[in-house]
Scaffold this active site. Structure first.
Site, PDB file in Angstrom:
ATOM      1  N   LYS A  66       0.836  -1.196   0.000  1.00 22.78           N
ATOM      2  CA  LYS A  66       0.000   0.000   0.000  1.00 22.78           C
ATOM      3  C   LYS A  66       0.875   1.251   0.000  1.00 22.78           C
ATOM      4  O   LYS A  66       1.819   1.363   0.788  1.00 22.78           O
ATOM      5  CB  LYS A  66      -0.918   0.006   1.229  1.00 22.78           C
ATOM      6  CG  LYS A  66      -1.810   1.230   1.370  1.00 22.78           C
ATOM      7  CD  LYS A  66      -2.702   1.089   2.590  1.00 22.78           C
ATOM      8  CE  LYS A  66      -3.587   2.310   2.773  1.00 22.78           C
ATOM      9  NZ  LYS A  66      -2.824   3.525   3.130  1.00 22.78           N
ATOM     10  N   HIS A  71      -1.943   7.688   1.700  1.00 30.59           N
ATOM     11  CA  HIS A  71      -2.313   7.606   3.110  1.00 30.59           C
ATOM     12  C   HIS A  71      -3.395   8.629   3.453  1.00 30.59           C
ATOM     13  O   HIS A  71      -3.368   9.268   4.498  1.00 30.59           O
ATOM     14  CB  HIS A  71      -1.096   7.797   4.018  1.00 30.59           C
ATOM     15  CG  HIS A  71      -1.178   7.015   5.304  1.00 30.59           C
ATOM     16  ND1 HIS A  71      -0.592   5.779   5.461  1.00 30.59           N
ATOM     17  CD2 HIS A  71      -1.789   7.281   6.478  1.00 30.59           C
ATOM     18  CE1 HIS A  71      -0.823   5.335   6.694  1.00 30.59           C
ATOM     19  NE2 HIS A  71      -1.544   6.237   7.329  1.00 30.59           N
TER      20      HIS A  71
END
Length: 390
Positions: free
Chosen positions: A256, A280
């Protein structure tokens, strides 16, 4: 259906209710973005620049939203992204897990979460465990072994988080722990929302700022900032480190934080089975373009060699459809379900997921598609200069 006391019709309404229902410092923590919040704002605003190309005849009577992510069959291409210490409701991650199960979808559990992985997996067996590169290799393998034993179906490795803590616009300082001194300091804000305090009081404990999934089984975890300090003290990983971590996990493995095509290609080389195009939620390096602007170039670069997720800025079902049309296999949501939880606990999370489901369904109908797998860039109007290639 129309809004009622127990149901809301949009993510924006969930956010408004959240602001009224939880103490101001808690609400502001849900809004936080790094520095000036430029990336945070662009994540959501960029979707409005994308147009849709509707059809008016031969529309499908029924639509299939189901798909498969990280080996799990889910009812729609939306999963709950891992978020740390969910102190907006006593049920925390277990409530999110139950809500996601009711909606037939999956979730990621943060290693900085407030509920143990065993309880979360028991509530929803479609749980993926999220880790940071934190501590020694032995400590990391022990966490992975615990997650595997608990039944986690995949691993999410989060890399889109740097050391910056600067906030230009008033995000509150979070306490190290909830003790008497902290309680007195936050008392004015908390007492202005007695319902929030009462929900915790009924459980017999205050909001928990420890991280049980970073501890050995059966032992109390470090505080959020204790874990954060250990993460800051751990040398950042190399691509070889990530390949080693991949070798320790024999299931689906998602990296991620991808914002560059070349990093996406390196993720493939490291053995990743999926990536998330993410910044994020605007909490990484400010001035990074919105995730949706970066998605098409990254999806093209990987060419179907792994699953691609989009994380950042999703506020309605049509946003999900736009992301899928531009190359995502599914999306991950963060703030929307946290606002839902703040607005109505487990039911509020389920409410948000069902809002997105309805929006995906109606957008598919308008575009003339019977399945989310039929979407393509031809369904989207992309203005000149919209995409970014890093």
């Amino acid at each position: 259906m129309a809004s009622t006391r127990d149901w809301f019709e949009s993510v924006a309404e969930a956010q408004r209710r959240a602001e009224k229902r939880v103490p101001k410092p808690v609400y502001l923590a849900l809004l936080a973005g790094s520095e000036a919040g430029t990336t945070l704002a662009d994540n959501a605003a960029a979707f409005a620049e994308l147009g849709l190309r509707p059809r008016i005849a031969d529309l499908p009577a029924t639509r299939d939203l189901s798909t498969t992510v990280l080996g799990q069959n889910i009812s729609m291409p939306v999963i709950c992204s891992p978020t740390g210490v969910q102190a907006v409701d006593p049920a925390g991650e277990v409530g999110v897990a139950r809500a996601a199960a009711r909606s037939g979808t999956a979730l990621g559990l943060s290693s900085f979460g407030s509920q143990p992985i065993e309880a979360v997996v028991a509530a929803n067996d479609k749980t993926f465990f999220q880790v940071y590169w934190l501590g020694s290799r032995d400590a990391m393998t022990a966490r992975l072994e615990r997650a595997r034993d608990a039944g986690a179906k995949g691993l999410i490795v989060t890399l889109d988080w740097i050391f910056a803590t600067a906030r230009d616009w008033g995000s509150p300082a979070l306490p190290e722990r909830i003790d008497l001194r902290t309680a007195l300091r936050f008392a004015p804000a908390v007492l202005a929302h007695p319902g929030w305090l009462w929900r915790f009081a009924r459980t017999g404990h205050l909001p928990d700022l420890t991280t049980p999934n970073l501890a050995a089984r059966g032992e109390p975890g470090p505080t959020f900032f204790g874990a954060y300090g250990e993460w800051m003290g751990t040398p950042p990983p190399t691509w070889d480190d990530l390949a080693w971590l991949r070798s320790q996990w024999d299931g689906p493995f998602l990296i991620k934080g991808i914002s560059r095509p070349d990093d996406a290609e390196r993720a493939i080389d490291a053995g990743a089975t999926a990536i998330s195009v993410s910044n994020h939620g605007g909490n990484n390096l400010d001035s990074t373009p919105a995730a949706i602007r970066l998605l098409p170039g990254i999806a093209k670069a990987v060419g179907g060699q792994l699953e691609v997720f989009l994380d950042g800025g999703i506020r309605r079902g049509s946003d999900v459809v736009k992301a899928l049309a531009l190359g995502a296999d599914a999306v991950m949501i963060g703030r929307p379900y946290l606002w839902g939880m703040a607005a109505g606990g487990e039911q509020g999370v389920h409410n948000v997921l069902e809002i997105l489901r309805q929006g995906i369904d109606s957008t598919l109908y308008g575009l003339g598609h019977s399945s989310v797998h039929d979407l393509s860039p031809d369904d989207v109007v992309i203005p000149d200069g919209f995409t970014r290639g890093l």
